[in-house]
Design an enzyme around this catalytic site. Sequence first.
Site, mmCIF file in Angstrom:
data_model
loop_
_atom_site.group_PDB
_atom_site.id
_atom_site.type_symbol
_atom_site.label_atom_id
_atom_site.label_comp_id
_atom_site.label_asym_id
_atom_site.label_seq_id
_atom_site.Cartn_x
_atom_site.Cartn_y
_atom_site.Cartn_z
ATOM 1 C CE LYS A 115 43.759 48.434 34.021
ATOM 2 N NZ LYS A 115 42.628 48.459 33.643
ATOM 3 C CG ASN A 230 32.654 43.027 39.180
ATOM 4 O OD1 ASN A 230 32.310 43.659 38.018
ATOM 5 N ND2 ASN A 230 32.721 43.476 40.336
HETATM 6 P P1 NAD Z 1 37.222 38.396 38.018
HETATM 7 O O1 NAD Z 1 38.232 38.146 38.300
HETATM 8 O O2 NAD Z 1 35.988 39.117 38.789
HETATM 9 O O3 NAD Z 1 36.505 37.122 37.214
HETATM 10 C C1 NAD Z 1 36.985 36.589 36.200
HETATM 11 C C2 NAD Z 1 36.335 35.164 35.659
HETATM 12 O O4 NAD Z 1 37.036 34.753 34.682
HETATM 13 C C3 NAD Z 1 36.132 34.243 36.749
HETATM 14 O O5 NAD Z 1 34.919 33.670 36.921
HETATM 15 C C4 NAD Z 1 37.382 33.274 36.574
HETATM 16 O O6 NAD Z 1 36.964 32.077 37.307
HETATM 17 C C5 NAD Z 1 37.451 33.219 35.310
HETATM 18 N N1 NAD Z 1 38.561 32.747 34.465
HETATM 19 C C6 NAD Z 1 39.722 33.046 34.899
HETATM 20 N N2 NAD Z 1 40.635 32.354 34.287
HETATM 21 C C7 NAD Z 1 40.115 31.678 33.160
HETATM 22 C C8 NAD Z 1 40.455 30.980 31.960
HETATM 23 N N3 NAD Z 1 41.604 30.580 31.871
HETATM 24 N N4 NAD Z 1 39.472 30.557 31.323
HETATM 25 C C9 NAD Z 1 38.138 30.886 31.362
HETATM 26 N N5 NAD Z 1 37.687 31.595 32.579
HETATM 27 C C10 NAD Z 1 38.506 32.147 33.371
HETATM 28 O O7 NAD Z 1 37.361 39.458 36.715
HETATM 29 P P2 NAD Z 1 36.134 40.454 36.145
HETATM 30 O O8 NAD Z 1 36.444 41.881 36.800
HETATM 31 O O9 NAD Z 1 35.137 39.902 35.955
HETATM 32 O O10 NAD Z 1 36.900 40.579 34.791
HETATM 33 C C11 NAD Z 1 36.954 39.880 33.458
HETATM 34 C C12 NAD Z 1 37.499 40.552 32.238
HETATM 35 O O11 NAD Z 1 36.358 41.850 32.037
HETATM 36 C C13 NAD Z 1 38.749 41.121 32.410
HETATM 37 O O12 NAD Z 1 39.299 40.879 31.071
HETATM 38 C C14 NAD Z 1 38.816 42.407 32.874
HETATM 39 O O13 NAD Z 1 39.735 43.232 32.341
HETATM 40 C C15 NAD Z 1 37.514 43.039 32.062
HETATM 41 N N6 NAD Z 1 36.661 44.047 32.579
HETATM 42 C C16 NAD Z 1 36.174 44.135 33.805
HETATM 43 C C17 NAD Z 1 35.866 45.107 34.261
HETATM 44 C C18 NAD Z 1 35.112 45.255 35.823
HETATM 45 O O14 NAD Z 1 34.415 46.304 36.152
HETATM 46 N N7 NAD Z 1 34.974 44.122 36.402
HETATM 47 C C19 NAD Z 1 35.703 46.442 33.576
HETATM 48 C C20 NAD Z 1 36.410 46.255 32.427
HETATM 49 C C21 NAD Z 1 36.734 45.172 31.816
#
Ligand code: NAD
Length: 423
Positions: A115, A230
């Site tokens: 990471k 996402n």
């Molecule tokens: P992103 O940045 O695209 O979206 C995050 C979302 O969470 C947004 O809608 C944001 O407004 C919301 N958010 C932020 N702070 C918040 C809070 N305090 N309370 C409620 N909502 C809040 O991120 P993502 O890529 O969708 O990732 C979201 C989670 O999924 C993370 O934990 C990430 O590590 C995990 N994840 C994502 C992927 C991926 O491919 N995108 C893969 C594995 C894990």
Amino acid sequence: MNPQALVQQANRELDVLQSAQQVIRDALQELGYGPEYYELLKEPMRMLTVRFPVHMDDGSVRVFTAYRAQHNDAIGPTKGGVRFHPDVTEAEIKALSLWMTIKCGINGLPYGGGKGGVVCDPREMSFSELERLSRAYVRAISQIVGPTKDIPAPDVFTNSQIMAWMMDEYSRLREFDSPGFITGKPRVLGGSEGRETATARGVVICIEEAAKRRGLNLADTRIIIQGFGNAGSYLAKFLYDLGARVVGISDAYGALYDEKGLPIPDLLEQRDSFGTVTTRYKDTITNKELLEKPCDILVPAAIENQITAANAQRVQASIVVEAANGPTTLEATRILSERGVLLVPDVLANSGGVTVSYFEWVQNNQGYYWTKEEVEQRLVQAMRQSFDKVYTTAQRHDVDMRLAAYMTGIERTATALRLRGWL
Ligand code: NAD
């Protein structure tokens, strides 16, 4: 940030690392491995901290701090995303690298966990500043990464454009084209079909499998998704298309809930690139309230530590599927498990992303590219198998799905350590 907020943030990060370590220790114990395995696996075997200058558009120079963690490479090269975020810390990057080892292990991928993170706020940087930062990060870590050593990917606030700059910088340094250095690239530069939606697709497969185990028909279920970025937004779309009733969604600013079901296509059109949509509505509720609203399936898809000892008793869902990393504390996991809630842990539920990243790396190495259908078919097969492995382990050992997932994930690395003669 004020001193109190800084202390709270430091505690949260330590919580995340300590939780990951605690479950690894429990998993190794349950599998019968000696204490030396935990001693080696509780921290990354290599952790690089770098500091580098970047020329800003206004003529000033800023020095950034960044990290790359390599948890364990007994299975093969390490693999894991790079996040650009102001709150990135060493402890968080370590925890995320541990989780990557478990995710790769569950899915049988030939990688250990890695990471990376850069302490920065990309929302306040221009396109060209971001390019210089991305390239500088690759130069700073270039000695320890590479297509057969450690393969980065996108994570929070990094995307395919940033992967393209990083790949280009690495190729220039090595003086040969190296698409296999990084995954999550644009398709024209060797990216895979289906990579952008892979995490959400994987979560959907876990939801389907969990619903089947609980005798629920997806078309009759009410689903709440916390987070509309996402992961959360694609997930909402796929579930809506499958006929499920998405009754709640949220972003950093608030949440929307409607027992009759939300107009997901409209919300998707209105969201901005940071996953914000609720600011357009007046009748919002808080994220805290959303988690306790009536539903059958709850999917935290935003940030860490959302389901805790303080609210786990009031969660109404009978299935919780963790799309986010670390959204449920260990104490909350215990409470949900005692209440008979089926919790599908992050290391399994969101591992569709790294699985398709692996497919991308394989395609880069072969120089032969698969169709979207081929990628999706392989992903469905891989995720179903992984779910089944973890579910069966949970039943056989009479443990919750989180511990079962860690047991499934860590066993490959522990076996590799033994066979290599390291332990
Ligand atoms: P992103 O940045 O695209 O979206 C995050 C979302 O969470 C947004 O809608 C944001 O407004 C919301 N958010 C932020 N702070 C918040 C809070 N305090 N309370 C409620 N909502 C809040 O991120 P993502 O890529 O969708 O990732 C979201 C989670 O999924 C993370 O934990 C990430 O590590 C995990 N994840 C994502 C992927 C991926 O491919 N995108 C893969 C594995 C894990």
